[in-house]
Design a protein around this motif. Structure first.
Motif, PDB file in Angstrom:
ATOM      1  N   THR A 255       1.142  -0.839  -0.345  1.00  0.00           N
ATOM      2  CA  THR A 255      -0.015   0.089  -0.309  1.00  0.00           C
ATOM      3  C   THR A 255       0.776   1.126   0.150  1.00  0.00           C
ATOM      4  OG1 THR A 255      -1.385  -1.246   1.805  1.00  0.00           O
ATOM      5  CG2 THR A 255      -1.535   1.329   1.047  1.00  0.00           C
ATOM      6  N   PHE A 256       0.224   1.946  -0.982  1.00  0.00           N
ATOM      7  CA  PHE A 256       1.127   3.314  -0.626  1.00  0.00           C
ATOM      8  C   PHE A 256       0.462   4.520  -0.344  1.00  0.00           C
ATOM      9  CE2 PHE A 256       3.018   1.590  -4.059  1.00  0.00           C
ATOM     10  CZ  PHE A 256       4.680   1.284  -4.977  1.00  0.00           C
ATOM     11  N   ALA A 257       0.746   5.047   0.650  1.00  0.00           N
ATOM     12  CA  ALA A 257      -0.306   5.541   1.529  1.00  0.00           C
ATOM     13  C   ALA A 257       0.031   6.665   1.971  1.00  0.00           C
ATOM     14  CB  ALA A 257      -0.669   5.178   3.005  1.00  0.00           C
ATOM     15  N   GLY A 258      -0.659   8.153   2.244  1.00  0.00           N
ATOM     16  CA  GLY A 258      -0.076   9.721   2.674  1.00  0.00           C
ATOM     17  C   GLY A 258      -0.718   9.286   4.136  1.00  0.00           C
ATOM     18  N   ILE A 259       0.788   9.516   5.072  1.00  0.00           N
ATOM     19  CA  ILE A 259       0.221   9.558   6.771  1.00  0.00           C
ATOM     20  C   ILE A 259      -1.127  10.848   6.933  1.00  0.00           C
ATOM     21  CG2 ILE A 259       2.272  11.913   7.333  1.00  0.00           C
ATOM     22  CD1 ILE A 259       1.546   7.722   9.089  1.00  0.00           C
ATOM     23  N   GLN A 260      -0.886  11.591   6.322  1.00  0.00           N
ATOM     24  CA  GLN A 260      -2.164  12.536   6.604  1.00  0.00           C
ATOM     25  C   GLN A 260      -3.086  11.789   6.705  1.00  0.00           C
ATOM     26  OE1 GLN A 260      -0.207  13.517   4.528  1.00  0.00           O
ATOM     27  NE2 GLN A 260       0.576  15.573   5.667  1.00  0.00           N
TER      28      GLN A 260
END
Length: 341
Positions: free
Chosen positions: A102-107
């Motif tokens: 999974t590629f994700a944004g921390i926010q």
């Protein structure tokens, strides 16, 4: 399909050798690579190699801006088109919860750790942005997963091994609470920079000084950096802006620079820079945190295609902006951050 360069493959191999050597006693390793040398491809190489050899390993790649999420995911899919990937990012309009990678944004994932409790490895791009403060989004996310999986490993990639106001991101006598334990690959030495330039992987920066300079002696600092509201009041002087841009235009015309990225001190400053360049017949648009997503994406597409000569931005394109055709950077904001420079 992409193929890793030799040094990128060695960065992958060095990380795996570290885990194999120390096993359960291994900590959180860091890879140091200069900006522009392909951290996205190293991430892709790590993901594919780990998946090919340890297929049940669930992994995440986390960063803080949409541009980096998109860039890392794009490079990975080009290296491995059939990869079992997902994206969890509100800014990209996707919230895939069950992918092996999974590629994700921390926010976006900070308060959704319940969907990722079985993750084994987290790769963090621009990992020097992780604060040692245990109450931050990154640290809370890691802590939640560690409650379920105490063997969670975090791999960091960055070009800077320190954090402004905190010091080293690697544990030592002065930073005992740092998240990372060991540098497993370091290509940020002077010798490596010279090698990258000699091999044509990086170009040397050619500094040009303008005749006019900012006077920021009265601007206060907070957390080691200039206070933006105070800085903008000093910097956003129409007279100074015109003089600086006239100097920059002269330099660009002399050296045939066709793609300009401009760093401004605030939103109003960026708009004034754009207006003056437009008056001079130079196509320019503004990208800020308030620019609608679709409009921002179109501006950047036009900029990379050469339909826009300049982009003025405020704290948006400092990280994760990939444009090999860029040939002029105009710094119209002062900074005390060595990382930003």
């Amino acid at each position: 399909m992409f193929k890793l360069r030799d040094y990128q493959q060695e960065a992958v191999n060095s990380t795996l050798r570290y885990f194999i050597k120390y096993g359960e006693k291994s900590g959180n390793p860091v890879i140091l690579l200069p900006t522009g040398t392909g951290k996205s491809l190293v991430i892709a190489g790590l993901l594919k190699t780990i998946h090919d050899n340890w297929g049940s390993t669930r992994m995440m790649v986390i960063t803080h801006v949409k541009e980096l999420i998109d860039q890392n995911h794009d490079k990975f899919k080009k290296l491995w088109p059939e990869a079992p990937t997902g994206i969890y990012s509100a800014g990209m309009g996707r919230k895939d919860k069950n992918a092996m990678i999974t590629f994700a944004g921390i926010q976006s994932v900070a308060k959704q750790a319940k969907y990722f409790e079985d993750v084994d490895i987290i790769i963090v791009d621009e990992c020097d942005l992780i604060s040692p403060n245990q109450q931050t989004s990154y640290q809370k996310f890691f802590a939640h997963i560690r409650e379920k999986n105490p063997y969670l490993k975090i791999i960091g990639l960055t070009a800077t091994s320190w954090r402004l106001g905190f010091g080293s991101i690697i544990k030592d006598d002065y930073a005992p609470n740092a998240l990372f334990d060991e540098i497993v690959f370091n290509a940020c030495t002077v010798e490596c920079f010279n090698w990258f330039i000699d091999e044509g992987y990086l170009v040397p920066l050619v500094p040009r000084k303008t005749k006019k300079e900012y006077d920021v002696r009265g601007v206060h600092t907070r957390g080691g950096e200039f206070i933006e509201s105070e800085l903008q009041k000093v910097v956003n002087d129409p007279d100074v802006t015109r003089h600086l841009l006239d100097d920059a235009i002269s330099i660009a015309e002399e050296e045939n620079r066709m793609s300009w990225l401009i760093f401004c001190a605030g939103v109003d400053h960026a708009k004034d820079v754009k207006d003056y360049l437009n008056e001079r017949g130079i196509s320019c648009e503004v990208v800020t945190g308030d620019t609608p997503k679709a409009l921002r994406d179109q501006y950047l597409i036009d900029f990379k295609a050469g339909r826009l000569q300049a982009i003025a931005n405020n704290n948006v394109l400092t990280t994760g902006f990939d444009h090999p055709g860029l040939d002029l950077i105009i710094g119209m904001r002062q900074s005390q951050s060595s990382r930003l420079w």
